[in-house]
Design a protein around this motif. Structure first.
Motif, mmCIF file in Angstrom:
data_model
loop_
_atom_site.group_PDB
_atom_site.id
_atom_site.type_symbol
_atom_site.label_atom_id
_atom_site.label_comp_id
_atom_site.label_asym_id
_atom_site.label_seq_id
_atom_site.Cartn_x
_atom_site.Cartn_y
_atom_site.Cartn_z
ATOM 1 N N GLU A 145 -15.927 -44.854 -17.188
ATOM 2 C CA GLU A 145 -16.778 -43.696 -17.500
ATOM 3 C C GLU A 145 -18.167 -43.879 -16.913
ATOM 4 O OE1 GLU A 145 -15.363 -45.578 -19.730
ATOM 5 O OE2 GLU A 145 -13.997 -44.381 -20.960
ATOM 6 N N LEU A 149 -19.801 -41.606 -13.739
ATOM 7 C CA LEU A 149 -21.090 -40.935 -13.926
ATOM 8 C C LEU A 149 -22.088 -41.399 -12.867
ATOM 9 C CD1 LEU A 149 -22.845 -39.009 -15.464
ATOM 10 C CD2 LEU A 149 -23.203 -40.732 -17.212
ATOM 11 N N ARG A 152 -21.372 -39.587 -9.728
ATOM 12 C CA ARG A 152 -21.794 -38.186 -9.810
ATOM 13 C C ARG A 152 -23.305 -38.042 -9.678
ATOM 14 N NH1 ARG A 152 -18.128 -34.704 -12.745
ATOM 15 N NH2 ARG A 152 -16.173 -35.829 -12.996
ATOM 16 N N LEU A 153 -24.020 -39.068 -10.104
ATOM 17 C CA LEU A 153 -25.478 -39.008 -10.020
ATOM 18 C C LEU A 153 -25.980 -39.360 -8.618
ATOM 19 C CD1 LEU A 153 -26.476 -40.520 -13.482
ATOM 20 C CD2 LEU A 153 -26.831 -38.178 -12.716
ATOM 21 N N LYS A 349 -20.241 -40.332 -23.425
ATOM 22 C CA LYS A 349 -20.380 -40.728 -22.028
ATOM 23 C C LYS A 349 -19.606 -39.756 -21.176
ATOM 24 C CE LYS A 349 -22.938 -44.412 -21.619
ATOM 25 N NZ LYS A 349 -22.979 -44.843 -22.971
ATOM 26 N N LEU A 350 -20.237 -39.198 -20.213
ATOM 27 C CA LEU A 350 -19.518 -38.644 -19.098
ATOM 28 C C LEU A 350 -18.594 -37.484 -19.417
ATOM 29 C CD1 LEU A 350 -18.600 -38.812 -16.263
ATOM 30 C CD2 LEU A 350 -17.031 -40.592 -16.922
ATOM 31 N N THR A 351 -18.823 -36.419 -18.763
ATOM 32 C CA THR A 351 -17.904 -35.302 -18.890
ATOM 33 C C THR A 351 -17.703 -34.697 -17.527
ATOM 34 O OG1 THR A 351 -17.533 -33.196 -19.971
ATOM 35 C CG2 THR A 351 -19.792 -33.722 -19.397
ATOM 36 N N GLU A 352 -16.875 -33.689 -17.451
ATOM 37 C CA GLU A 352 -16.753 -32.964 -16.192
ATOM 38 C C GLU A 352 -17.884 -31.956 -16.109
ATOM 39 O OE1 GLU A 352 -11.924 -33.078 -16.329
ATOM 40 O OE2 GLU A 352 -12.999 -31.168 -16.432
ATOM 41 N N GLY A 353 -18.075 -31.441 -14.961
ATOM 42 C CA GLY A 353 -18.962 -30.282 -14.820
ATOM 43 C C GLY A 353 -20.435 -30.585 -14.789
ATOM 44 N N ILE A 354 -20.794 -31.852 -14.604
ATOM 45 C CA ILE A 354 -22.233 -32.080 -14.493
ATOM 46 C C ILE A 354 -22.618 -32.248 -13.024
ATOM 47 C CG2 ILE A 354 -22.543 -33.062 -16.766
ATOM 48 C CD1 ILE A 354 -22.529 -35.823 -15.284
ATOM 49 N N LEU B 303 -27.738 -26.080 -12.574
ATOM 50 C CA LEU B 303 -27.253 -27.352 -13.119
ATOM 51 C C LEU B 303 -27.513 -28.489 -12.126
ATOM 52 C CD1 LEU B 303 -25.729 -28.382 -15.625
ATOM 53 C CD2 LEU B 303 -23.617 -28.150 -14.322
ATOM 54 N N LEU B 348 -23.598 -35.877 -21.144
ATOM 55 C CA LEU B 348 -22.792 -37.045 -21.519
ATOM 56 C C LEU B 348 -21.850 -36.578 -22.601
ATOM 57 C CD1 LEU B 348 -25.599 -39.691 -22.199
ATOM 58 C CD2 LEU B 348 -24.086 -39.674 -20.221
ATOM 59 N N LYS B 349 -20.577 -36.788 -22.399
ATOM 60 C CA LYS B 349 -19.644 -36.399 -23.458
ATOM 61 C C LYS B 349 -18.519 -37.403 -23.514
ATOM 62 C CE LYS B 349 -21.036 -32.621 -25.462
ATOM 63 N NZ LYS B 349 -22.040 -32.225 -24.549
ATOM 64 N N LEU B 350 -18.251 -37.853 -24.700
ATOM 65 C CA LEU B 350 -16.976 -38.466 -24.937
ATOM 66 C C LEU B 350 -16.638 -39.700 -24.122
ATOM 67 C CD1 LEU B 350 -14.199 -38.304 -26.026
ATOM 68 C CD2 LEU B 350 -13.626 -36.676 -24.277
#
Lengths: 354, 354
Positions: A145, A149, A152-153, A349-354, B303, B348-350
């Protein structure tokens, strides 16, 4: 100025990561008046007078003053500091924020660091708005995770075969070879200037403490809290330091005796040979402190308790509660004590769509 | 007391979700002195004097005072409030925290609510330590990361076939049939008491504003900020309210004209018929405000900008920046304006292991 924690030699405040003698460096400045120096902010900028940065460039994702919640557990008062409520999801943002502000002042635009995850995430979040290119060195074992992330950053991720110590070595070599500034939070004195603000907040929030229990790997939070309380003592705000307890992950101890079985849950403090070990030993001695090692079962139990109390944190954060339970049980922590338990990393922590 | 926003009838402060006339309720109390009533906390408890709770039980996961960062964008000053830095990862914790404290005072231990995700997560986090059993109604379309976290937190999840309005109806029916207290944040007046604290913080942090742009679905943040600024006006802290701008997701507009194409990214505000619509219309009229609708492409662009600035938020949070860009371009927001942009939900998720 910067002062060597081993030989005492001083240097100007640049991005120097160590003394010529091999010792580690800390920022040294004199402060006299705590409350009179507070700025009228309700975030980390409240403590700008105590930070070695001019304030001309401050990264926009400003670290928060995090709540400190008092919960009576048995006969002691646990003071949970919710330091996972920071922009990248960990207390590391305090150190990164100061570091990035200082890098901008020095005109440095490309850096190298190594991390087990959270410090890298933090730098990956703060470096783009400052126009800083960050090479982050991580192990292949880093939590997926966190890695996802990180990518993605937009961080430049360098993978290293080997343990956390090998990652550290590879990053140092790379920085030297490429002529880039190495800003490992293990060594970077400005990082500790950031983490020390947590002590100032706690002091304003709950006053004097008996014990400070800290998840301790490289010691950036341990030494930050220690330095913050030292500065409060220097300013005559507190008469003596609280007792410091270094809480370590079983199998990765550097201050406690090394356990044969590894605690693989506490990834943030799996650091067997931290460079600031001597400083931590001195802080423990100075405060009559001690070291506690926590295994996986204890970590899991504490994590469950924290979730049930509404604190959604990552496993590394839970070790301090496990340690407190042990020290209360053995009588090491006396009834009625006020015990600081910083919660260091988010469970989100971490999701989709960011 | 509670007062009906439609007919003006008053009720005692219990968990009543609506007036007999069908109107929605708000808490009404008189406040006279803002700065003199602030408590010496550096978290939401600073504003306890303005909240309809006694303070005997306050949930331990205390919401933070979130930073407000000023960033000049073109000719305007964008004031980003980092309200995603809360224990469950969204501003909803402000409302939940007050609600749970009030539920404890009323001795209520089982509740029903409906949510697109964040409000449910928040209640799932805060209810266990208070010994409250929470039935959360969600749509099958809820983001998988939010659902998974909801289940890890031990919420009793009821899935509903249909859109967000159908979820609301099923939850209400269930609560009525089972004789349980319904605490939907859409209707719950105590929830808005929590969200209003964001206005107090912003006022302390950055003073007077020209515009407030809010992601607006059910209106819990929109009306909370409006009520907070109204109370500041009542206490003679501000001379007039800032201009309120309701920012909505294309295809789900309740205040702007309904677009034919849906913005499926902004899941937090996909609420076509919010029960507090009349109140929001009045707030817009009172402040000479307006409504702006934001589509998917605009949301995605905003975003990306936010991520580059170090603000790791979920897509719903980004709509306010997209709306600001539009209003600056059309000249609706004048040069030099001070514009509040609350960032409502964490990116941040999950994770595993919590």
């Amino acid at each position: 100025m910067l002062r060597c924690t081993r030989c005492g030699r001083t240097y100007p405040e640049t991005f120097r990561m160590g003394c010529d003698c091999g010792g580690t460096l800390l920022v040294e400045r004199d402060y006299y008046d705590f409350s009179g120096s507070l700025l009228p902010y309700l975030d980390i900028r409240r403590y700008l007078s105590f930070l070695p940065i001019g304030g001309n460039y401050l990264p926009p994702a400003i670290p928060a003053i995090t709540p400190t919640a008092s919960v009576q557990i048995g006969s002691v008062f646990a003071l949970f500091k919710l330091d996972y409520l920071q922009p990248s999801g960990s207390f590391k943002d305090r150190g990164t924020w100061v570091t990035v502000a200082k890098l901008m002042e020095e005109g440095i635009s490309e850096v190298v660091l190594d991390s087990s995850g959270n410090a890298a995430l933090s730098m990956a979040l703060y470096s783009p708005p400052a126009g800083i290119k960050a090479h982050v060195f991580v192990s292949y074992d880093t939590l997926p995770e966190k890695l996802s992330l990180l990518q993605r950053l937009g961080a430049i991720v360098h993978f290293v075969e080997g343990d956390r110590m090998a990652v550290h070595e590879r990053a140092k070599e790379f920085a030297e070879r490429e002529g880039l500034t190495y800003v490992s939070h293990w060594l970077n004195p400005y990082f500790i200037e950031g983490t020390k603000t947590a002590a100032f907040e706690v002091y304003e929030q709950v006053g004097v403490l008996d014990y400070v229990l800290v998840p301790t790997g490289s010691g950036t939070l341990f030494l930050g809290l220690w330095k913050g309380f030292k500065e409060l003592e220097m300013m005559d705000e507190i008469a003596e330091l609280p007792v410091f307890v270094a809480v370590q992950a079983a199998g990765y101890e550097s201050l406690c005796n090394r356990s044969p079985v590894k605690n693989s849950l506490a990834d943030g403090i799996a650091i067997p040979r931290p460079p600031r070990l001597g400083e931590m030993k001195r802080a423990l001695k100075e405060t009559n402190g001690l070291c506690v090692s926590v295994d996986e079962t204890e970590t899991r139990r504490a994590l469950g308790w924290l979730k049930g109390a509404g604190f959604l944190v990552e496993p590394t954060s839970a070790v301090v509660l496990a340690a407190m339970w042990k020290l209360v049980e053995t009588g090491e922590i006396a009834e009625g004590s006020r015990v600081l338990l910083p919660l260091t990393g988010s469970g989100l922590k971490l999701t989709e769509g960011i």
